[in-house]
Design an enzyme around this catalytic site. Structure first.
Site, PDB file in Angstrom:
ATOM      1  N   GLU A 145       7.845   8.004  11.154  1.00 33.43           N
ATOM      2  CA  GLU A 145       7.848   9.247  11.918  1.00 33.43           C
ATOM      3  C   GLU A 145       9.038  10.065  11.456  1.00 33.43           C
ATOM      4  O   GLU A 145      10.182   9.623  11.604  1.00 33.43           O
ATOM      5  CB  GLU A 145       8.017   8.966  13.421  1.00 33.43           C
ATOM      6  CG  GLU A 145       6.814   8.440  14.103  1.00 33.43           C
ATOM      7  CD  GLU A 145       7.031   8.300  15.616  1.00 33.43           C
ATOM      8  OE1 GLU A 145       8.187   8.329  16.093  1.00 33.43           O
ATOM      9  OE2 GLU A 145       6.017   8.152  16.307  1.00 33.43           O
ATOM     10  N   LYS A 194      19.171  23.142  12.669  1.00 28.54           N
ATOM     11  CA  LYS A 194      18.315  22.720  11.555  1.00 28.54           C
ATOM     12  C   LYS A 194      18.233  21.204  11.495  1.00 28.54           C
ATOM     13  O   LYS A 194      19.258  20.519  11.555  1.00 28.54           O
ATOM     14  CB  LYS A 194      18.865  23.231  10.220  1.00 28.54           C
ATOM     15  CG  LYS A 194      18.903  24.739  10.109  1.00 28.54           C
ATOM     16  CD  LYS A 194      19.554  25.196   8.809  1.00 28.54           C
ATOM     17  CE  LYS A 194      19.589  26.710   8.738  1.00 28.54           C
ATOM     18  NZ  LYS A 194      20.287  27.166   7.531  1.00 28.54           N
ATOM     19  N   TYR A 220      13.198  21.680   6.075  1.00 25.15           N
ATOM     20  CA  TYR A 220      13.998  21.811   7.289  1.00 25.15           C
ATOM     21  C   TYR A 220      13.253  22.574   8.366  1.00 25.15           C
ATOM     22  O   TYR A 220      12.561  23.539   8.118  1.00 25.15           O
ATOM     23  CB  TYR A 220      15.369  22.416   7.018  1.00 25.15           C
ATOM     24  CG  TYR A 220      15.415  23.753   6.323  1.00 25.15           C
ATOM     25  CD1 TYR A 220      15.776  24.903   7.021  1.00 25.15           C
ATOM     26  CD2 TYR A 220      15.160  23.856   4.961  1.00 25.15           C
ATOM     27  CE1 TYR A 220      15.864  26.124   6.371  1.00 25.15           C
ATOM     28  CE2 TYR A 220      15.250  25.069   4.314  1.00 25.15           C
ATOM     29  CZ  TYR A 220      15.600  26.206   5.026  1.00 25.15           C
ATOM     30  OH  TYR A 220      15.682  27.414   4.387  1.00 25.15           O
ATOM     31  N   HIS A 234      25.147  28.846   4.570  1.00 28.43           N
ATOM     32  CA  HIS A 234      24.382  29.871   5.268  1.00 28.43           C
ATOM     33  C   HIS A 234      24.380  29.655   6.778  1.00 28.43           C
ATOM     34  O   HIS A 234      24.426  28.528   7.261  1.00 28.43           O
ATOM     35  CB  HIS A 234      22.928  29.863   4.786  1.00 28.43           C
ATOM     36  CG  HIS A 234      22.785  30.121   3.328  1.00 28.43           C
ATOM     37  ND1 HIS A 234      21.700  29.683   2.613  1.00 28.43           N
ATOM     38  CD2 HIS A 234      23.580  30.758   2.436  1.00 28.43           C
ATOM     39  CE1 HIS A 234      21.823  30.043   1.348  1.00 28.43           C
ATOM     40  NE2 HIS A 234      22.962  30.697   1.218  1.00 28.43           N
ATOM     41  N   ARG A 294       0.815  -1.228   0.000  1.00 22.24           N
ATOM     42  CA  ARG A 294       0.000   0.000   0.000  1.00 22.24           C
ATOM     43  C   ARG A 294       0.840   1.266   0.000  1.00 22.24           C
ATOM     44  O   ARG A 294       0.370   2.325  -0.375  1.00 22.24           O
ATOM     45  CB  ARG A 294      -0.917   0.028   1.232  1.00 22.24           C
ATOM     46  CG  ARG A 294      -1.881  -1.131   1.307  1.00 22.24           C
ATOM     47  CD  ARG A 294      -2.552  -1.199   2.665  1.00 22.24           C
ATOM     48  NE  ARG A 294      -1.513  -1.447   3.688  1.00 22.24           N
ATOM     49  CZ  ARG A 294      -1.575  -1.005   4.942  1.00 22.24           C
ATOM     50  NH1 ARG A 294      -2.609  -0.304   5.354  1.00 22.24           N
ATOM     51  NH2 ARG A 294      -0.610  -1.280   5.794  1.00 22.24           N
ATOM     52  N   LYS A 335      23.678  36.181  -3.558  1.00 12.45           N
ATOM     53  CA  LYS A 335      24.237  36.122  -2.201  1.00 12.45           C
ATOM     54  C   LYS A 335      25.322  35.052  -2.111  1.00 12.45           C
ATOM     55  O   LYS A 335      26.397  35.294  -1.543  1.00 12.45           O
ATOM     56  CB  LYS A 335      23.111  35.824  -1.202  1.00 12.45           C
ATOM     57  CG  LYS A 335      23.586  35.546   0.206  1.00 12.45           C
ATOM     58  CD  LYS A 335      22.433  35.270   1.148  1.00 12.45           C
ATOM     59  CE  LYS A 335      21.760  33.965   0.809  1.00 12.45           C
ATOM     60  NZ  LYS A 335      20.671  33.621   1.720  1.00 12.45           N
ATOM     61  N   ASP A 336      25.076  33.875  -2.680  1.00 13.23           N
ATOM     62  CA  ASP A 336      26.039  32.780  -2.582  1.00 13.23           C
ATOM     63  C   ASP A 336      27.276  33.013  -3.441  1.00 13.23           C
ATOM     64  O   ASP A 336      28.346  32.508  -3.127  1.00 13.23           O
ATOM     65  CB  ASP A 336      25.366  31.451  -2.938  1.00 13.23           C
ATOM     66  CG  ASP A 336      24.314  31.053  -1.917  1.00 13.23           C
ATOM     67  OD1 ASP A 336      24.333  31.591  -0.797  1.00 13.23           O
ATOM     68  OD2 ASP A 336      23.460  30.215  -2.234  1.00 13.23           O
ATOM     69  N   HIS A 342      25.529  25.912   6.861  1.00 10.64           N
ATOM     70  CA  HIS A 342      24.856  24.796   6.205  1.00 10.64           C
ATOM     71  C   HIS A 342      24.660  25.101   4.722  1.00 10.64           C
ATOM     72  O   HIS A 342      24.406  26.241   4.334  1.00 10.64           O
ATOM     73  CB  HIS A 342      23.488  24.568   6.865  1.00 10.64           C
ATOM     74  CG  HIS A 342      22.656  23.567   6.154  1.00 10.64           C
ATOM     75  ND1 HIS A 342      21.629  23.927   5.309  1.00 10.64           N
ATOM     76  CD2 HIS A 342      22.719  22.218   6.134  1.00 10.64           C
ATOM     77  CE1 HIS A 342      21.094  22.829   4.808  1.00 10.64           C
ATOM     78  NE2 HIS A 342      21.724  21.790   5.292  1.00 10.64           N
ATOM     79  N   GLN A 376      10.062  27.001  13.240  1.00  8.12           N
ATOM     80  CA  GLN A 376       9.762  27.321  11.842  1.00  8.12           C
ATOM     81  C   GLN A 376      10.064  26.107  10.978  1.00  8.12           C
ATOM     82  O   GLN A 376      11.062  25.427  11.185  1.00  8.12           O
ATOM     83  CB  GLN A 376      10.634  28.504  11.418  1.00  8.12           C
ATOM     84  CG  GLN A 376      10.373  29.041  10.040  1.00  8.12           C
ATOM     85  CD  GLN A 376      11.169  30.322   9.790  1.00  8.12           C
ATOM     86  OE1 GLN A 376      11.284  31.177  10.644  1.00  8.12           O
ATOM     87  NE2 GLN A 376      11.725  30.432   8.593  1.00  8.12           N
ATOM     88  N   ASP A 377       9.185  25.820  10.023  1.00  7.92           N
ATOM     89  CA  ASP A 377       9.416  24.784   9.012  1.00  7.92           C
ATOM     90  C   ASP A 377       9.559  25.475   7.668  1.00  7.92           C
ATOM     91  O   ASP A 377       8.772  26.368   7.336  1.00  7.92           O
ATOM     92  CB  ASP A 377       8.238  23.808   8.936  1.00  7.92           C
ATOM     93  CG  ASP A 377       8.268  22.749  10.013  1.00  7.92           C
ATOM     94  OD1 ASP A 377       9.176  22.762  10.850  1.00  7.92           O
ATOM     95  OD2 ASP A 377       7.366  21.894  10.019  1.00  7.92           O
ATOM     96  N   ASN A 378      10.557  25.054   6.885  1.00  9.70           N
ATOM     97  CA  ASN A 378      10.802  25.631   5.565  1.00  9.70           C
ATOM     98  C   ASN A 378      10.804  24.534   4.517  1.00  9.70           C
ATOM     99  O   ASN A 378      11.160  23.392   4.801  1.00  9.70           O
ATOM    100  CB  ASN A 378      12.157  26.349   5.552  1.00  9.70           C
ATOM    101  CG  ASN A 378      12.224  27.453   6.570  1.00  9.70           C
ATOM    102  OD1 ASN A 378      11.365  28.304   6.645  1.00  9.70           O
ATOM    103  ND2 ASN A 378      13.250  27.429   7.403  1.00  9.70           N
ATOM    104  N   ARG A 426      23.067  25.826  -2.629  1.00  8.38           N
ATOM    105  CA  ARG A 426      22.603  26.844  -1.666  1.00  8.38           C
ATOM    106  C   ARG A 426      23.509  26.773  -0.438  1.00  8.38           C
ATOM    107  O   ARG A 426      23.612  25.744   0.197  1.00  8.38           O
ATOM    108  CB  ARG A 426      21.149  26.600  -1.280  1.00  8.38           C
ATOM    109  CG  ARG A 426      20.192  26.700  -2.454  1.00  8.38           C
ATOM    110  CD  ARG A 426      18.751  26.494  -1.993  1.00  8.38           C
ATOM    111  NE  ARG A 426      17.825  26.454  -3.105  1.00  8.38           N
ATOM    112  CZ  ARG A 426      17.183  27.498  -3.604  1.00  8.38           C
ATOM    113  NH1 ARG A 426      17.391  28.692  -3.080  1.00  8.38           N
ATOM    114  NH2 ARG A 426      16.344  27.366  -4.609  1.00  8.38           N
TER     115      ARG A 426
END
Length: 185
Positions: free
Chosen positions: A30, A75, A135, A66, A25, A171-172, A122, A51-53, A63
């Protein structure tokens, strides 16, 4: 048991494999359990995520690296579509692993997550056609505190698995060298 924790070369950074239960199925696992995370990953201490992103990136998008110099963010990162090479760099000047990095393949298929505690820069590189990256963070994003270390800083020497120039944000492209960056004490 809800997860298996894998140590990395930097003791504070952990890889987490959730126990996955599947049949014809589909599957269930979790992705986060506060009690298990505190007991198995964070030395018995609970972590509060605020916060969740969710980001989506095309192949060869890089990326990072940071961090926030104030309101430092821990994170818990994972991939729900595609595959990335995920990197954490210790930027705590007083740490015995200052300037060292660890990396891991995170994918929707392997379901591996990485815990990147506060005090680390990160970043990630998208290896698949595209990737969706989720994250949870322990503090809120704050533009005024956001900083970036150059993804290709020779003093860190991350071994990114890429053969072409990565796709970078403005930025990077202008990240600081670790030597010149604001870091944690």
């Amino acid at each position: 048991m809800t997860m298996r924790v894998i140590s990395t070369a930097i003791p504070d950074v952990k890889l987490i494999e959730p126990a996955c239960f599947g049949d014809e199925r589909g599957f269930f696992f979790e992705s986060y359990n506060e009690r298990a995370f505190a007991a198995l990953v964070n030395g018995g201490q609970s972590v509060r995520f605020v916060q969740d992103n969710h980001s989506r990136s095309a192949r060869n998008v890089l990326r990072g690296l940071h961090y926030q110099i104030s309101q430092a963010q821990g994170k818990l990162v994972r991939v729900v579509a595609g595959e990335v090479f995920d990197v954490a760099v210790d930027i705590r000047r007083s740490s015995p692993t200052f300037g060292q990095w660890v990396g891991a393949l995170l994918s929707a298929e392997n379901r591996v997550q990485m815990w990147v505690p506060a005090g680390f820069a990160h970043g990630f590189l998208t290896l698949s056609e595209s990737a969706e990256f989720l994250y949870k963070t322990t503090d809120y994003w704050a533009r005024e505190y956001e900083r970036c270390i150059a993804w290709d800083d020779p003093s860190i020497a991350v071994e990114w698995p890429i053969e072409v120039a990565p796709v970078l944000s403005e930025k990077d492209r202008h990240g600081s060298l670790l030597l010149d960056a604001e870091v944690y004490p």
